[in-house]
Design an enzyme around this catalytic site. Structure first.
Site, mmCIF file in Angstrom:
data_model
loop_
_atom_site.group_PDB
_atom_site.id
_atom_site.type_symbol
_atom_site.label_atom_id
_atom_site.label_comp_id
_atom_site.label_asym_id
_atom_site.label_seq_id
_atom_site.Cartn_x
_atom_site.Cartn_y
_atom_site.Cartn_z
ATOM 1 N N GLU A 80 -10.093 5.594 7.044
ATOM 2 C CA GLU A 80 -8.600 5.851 7.093
ATOM 3 C C GLU A 80 -7.863 7.353 6.442
ATOM 4 O OE1 GLU A 80 -8.057 1.848 5.634
ATOM 5 O OE2 GLU A 80 -6.253 1.944 6.417
ATOM 6 N N ARG B 186 0.892 -1.310 -0.090
ATOM 7 C CA ARG B 186 -0.011 0.119 0.028
ATOM 8 C C ARG B 186 0.875 1.194 -0.120
ATOM 9 N NH1 ARG B 186 -5.287 1.478 0.431
ATOM 10 N NH2 ARG B 186 -6.155 -0.341 0.471
#
Ligand code: MTE
Ligand code: MOS
Length: 769
Positions: free
Chosen positions: A719, A307
């Site tokens: 997030e 990520r």
């Protein structure tokens, strides 16, 4: 849709919410305790458990030899033992487990355990691991364009190194599990886990019993933030092993200090970069090397690193980019998921590149960033080949620049700074582009179970867990809306592996996207059955005109024929009718995210279902003599699509931002040269408090760019706001820079603790020619 409060909020403020530690079924459970390693890397030469076993109230003390199944708990790579076997690889690694009648007895027994270690020398930092060639896995490399050529041809270049620190999750409820043995040799585990299925699998494998004999139930979690995505499995397995050897129920709750010592954190990163740009500050090439400190076992480090790669360019179009990424094995506890999942570290480095470029060209830093945003057809391709669509960066930018009065305040700040020697202000704007979907593709699935009872009330179960992010409330609203009911006749039951099996963790911000769609899949099945049966019932009782199933609607608590509104049942009447007609009022639902793919050998694909965008402007005041920071004002504009619950989303944005502020400013894990965490307590590890929240906090949501393929046109929000807090770090850097009249570049560490700020100011002073 009607906004509702998360069901737990009233229970939370009145103290009535039941967490695992409060469950009545846990009364009289034995207390579990972990004996963990005091040395970072050593061979276990011998140990003696006799005195501890004979101590008052002690029911069992077990080692790796007493594990009936596999001594293995690594979720993806099987490289993490449940209990150390012959060697310990970090301070905090579990070696023995104790079950006793009281926590005090367990503690007393722990003191009596003696172990003889032979130290093997610990590797603690990324640099150490590099020198010793201790990569966890291969170095991944993603590239677009021609980086070397472009760098060589760039009129301007910068290069540097950027480091980010570890962050402790500091969930209010520490890791906990309660294991209750059942009469069939199985176990019911009450756990605070973001990942009930993985917890079930771990317990089953450790005990060597089939998964159907292990039920994991999660009512609510007192904060997870990624820290309970994998590592909540450990207390569950530990409690289950103790339950297995004593035949009794066992509760194992890590006390705060044990939790801080034992569990992994946000990965520290060491990032090296080079960038090339023209005189206007337009990027032509970026080369980044991402290195993470993984700890001694893999856990989710490779996914976290992946990520990071996908977010290394953040919101900017970089025509020539190379990203190399390596995770390094060290003798620290395995580092884990933490809100943002590797994206924050990579973005921080990229933002530092952008900040430095603005410094070199003399352009305003916000302007310089805007110039490089992903934009039209020629500038919308990511380094991994996904096209950035539904891009709201420019719109958010212009709106936020206006509403925050950025340029006016920048002038006021310059004036303030010219008049004040010991107080300096700074301001910064930073953007976020965050990809939504698990990058591990198969995880993008969810299941649900919806039951309608004959009084018209509805019970929903789904694979997601509630950790304070408001998922249950959103699911309740989605379900109520599907049946035209008020939310109070819908209940979301505790998440259970027996109701919905084989689920993904609640993570990657996709809890409501995935589970919401699975619930809708179940409600659609039920609606079809109901529509057919109700139309048929109308047609047998009304002979005049035909009711068609397609015209049966659910609204205001009724099931009615849209064309013949007088033909209607209350939802409860309908439910009783269905039972009389012998039609099932229970349905499962399933969802998998379509259209996403990724080829890891080519490092190309479209791994994200969509992107969310956001931006923030922060203004800070720095006390030059003490390094003290006050965040004077933060303005946020976050792309939420059409929110399912606006209040919850604003809570997520503000909470994420403040947690991000902690990572950027005061939170810093400090290990000594032996690998011992020195600040394993709230007295020495500083999370933001109420006084640290921006004095003037203006959170806005951008709702115009809703995306119809996402549940109810909403967008994930868990997030992305975390990374908006980078504006605070860059505002501090701007204030530090002001101490030298913006003439020299500050070297500010990340996080910008008070000490780091003083050091940076001092360096600037000493570099004065
Ligand atoms: N909000 C609260 N209050 N508590 C949490 O533990 N975890 C965050 C975020 N918001 C968290 C939170 C993380 S790391 C994620 S991935 C998402 O919530 C998970 O929930 P969602 O997918 O339902 O948004
Ligand atoms: Mo969140 S770090 O994906 O649990």
């Amino acid at each position: 849709m009607k906004n509702i409060y998360p069901e737990s909020s009233e229970l939370h403020v009145t103290g009535k919410a039941v967490f695992v530690d409060d469950l009545q079924i846990g009364d009289n459970a034995l207390s579990g305790l972990v004996y963990h390693s005091p040395v970072a890397h050593a061979e276990i030469l011998s140990y003696d458990l006799e005195a501890a076993k004979n101590a008052d109230g002690v029911k069992a003390i077990i080692s790796c030899k007493d594990i009936p199944g596999k001594n293995q708990i690594g979720a993806i790579v099987h490289d993490e033992p449940i209990l150390a076997d012959g060697v310990v690889q970090c301070i905090g690694q579990a070696v023995f487990l104790i079950a006793a009648e009281t926590p005090e007895a367990a503690h007393a027994a722990r003191q009596l355990i003696t172990v003889e270690y032979k130290e093997l020398g610990a590797v603690l930092t990324i640099e150490d691991a590099m020198r010793k060639n201790m990569a966890l896995d291969r170095t991944r490399k993603m590239e677009c364009g021609n980086v070397e050529k472009s760098l060589a041809e760039s009129p301007n270049r910068i290069e540097g190194t950027f480091r980010t620190g570890a962050q402790e999750h500091w969930y209010l409820e520490t890791q906990i599990s309660l294991c209750v043995p059942c009469d069939d040799g199985g176990y019911k585990v009450y756990s605070a886990t973001q990942n009930p299925t993985e917890t079930q699998i771990s317990v089953a494998e450790a005990l060597g019993i089939p998964q159907m004999k292990v039920e994991v139930e999660v009512r609510r979690i007192g904060g997870g933030f990624g820290g309970k995505e994998t590592q909540a499995c450990h207390p569950a397995v530990w409690a289950a092993l103790l339950s297995h050897s004593t035949g009794q129920k066992v509760k194992l709750r890590l006390e705060r200090q044990d939790d801080q010592i034992i569990t992994g954190k946000r990965h520290p990163y060491l990032i090296k970069y080079r960038a090339g740009f023209d005189d206007k500050g337009m990027l032509s090439a970026v080369d980044v090397e991402l290195n993470s400190n993984a700890g001694y076992a893999t856990d989710l480090s490779l996914a976290v690193l992946e990520r990071s790669m996908f977010h290394a360019e953040n919101a900017y179009f970089v025509p020539n980019m190379r990203i190399r990424a390596t995770a390094w094995r060290t003798n620290l506890p395995p580092n884990v998921a933490f809100r943002g999942f590797g994206a924050p570290q990579a973005m921080a480095a990229m933002e530092n590149i952008m900040d430095r470029i603005a410094g070199k060209t003399g352009k305003d830093a916000a302007e310089s960033r805007r110039l490089n945003f992903y934009s039209d057809d020629n500038r919308n391709l990511t380094p991994y080949g996904q096209t950035v669509t539904h891009n709201t960066l420019q719109m958010i930018y212009s709106r936020l620049i206006g509403s925050s009065e950025y340029f006016k305040r920048r002038r006021e700040i310059d004036r303030f700074n010219s008049q004040n020697e010991f107080l300096k202000k700074g301001i910064a704007l930073t953007p976020v582009k965050f990809g939504i979907s698990f990058t591990t593709l198969f995880l993008n699935q969810a299941g649900a179970l919806v039951n309608i009872y004959t009084d018209g009330s509805v019970l929903v179960n789904h694979g997601g867990t509630e950790m304070g992010q408001g998922l249950y409330a959103k699911i309740r609203q989605i379900t109520a809306d599907a049946f035209g009911l008020p939310p109070d006749v819908v209940k979301v039951s505790a998440t259970s592996t027996s109701c919905v099996p084989n689920t993904s963790p609640t993570a990657a911000s996709s809890g409501s996207d995935l589970n919401g769609q699975a619930v809708l899949n179940a409600t659609e099945k039920l609606a079809k059955r109901i529509q057919a049966a109700v139309a048929d019932e109308f047609n047998t009782t009304h002979k005049d005109a035909v009711s068609k199933a397609d015209n049966i609607i659910f609204a205001n608590g009724f099931v009615a024929d849209r064309k013949h509104p007088e033909r209607k049942f209350t939802f409860a009447e309908m439910a009783r009718l269905m039972r009389l007609r012998q039609i099932s009022l229970s349905a499962t639902g399933f969802y998998r995210t379509p259209d996403i793919f990724y080829d890891r050998s080519e490092e190309k694909g479209s791994p994200f279902f969509y992107y969310v965008f956001g931006m923030s402007v922060s203004e800070v005041l720095v006390d030059v003599l003490t390094g003290q920071v006050t965040v004077l004002r933060s303005d946020i504009l976050q792309d939420t699509g059409k929110p399912i619950n606006k209040d919850i989303d604003i809570g997520q944005i503000e909470g994420g931002f403040v947690q991000g502020m902690g990572w950027c400013t005061s939170e810093n894990c400090v290990w000594n040269s032996k690998g011992k965490l020195l600040n394993a307590s709230p007295a020495t590890y500083k999370i933001p408090g109420a006084a640290d929240i921006p004095a003037d906090f203006r959170t806005g949501i951008f709702t115009e760019a809703s995306d119809s393929k996402v549940v109810k046109g909403s967008k994930a929000v868990g997030e992305p706001p975390f990374m908006l807090a980078l504006s605070v770090w860059f505002a501090i850097k701007d204030a530090v820079s002001a101490t030298a009249g913006h003439k020299r570049e500050p070297d500010l560490q990340f996080p910008a603790t008070n000490d780091a700020i003083l050091v940076a100011i001092d360096k600037l002073r000493n570099s004065r020619s």
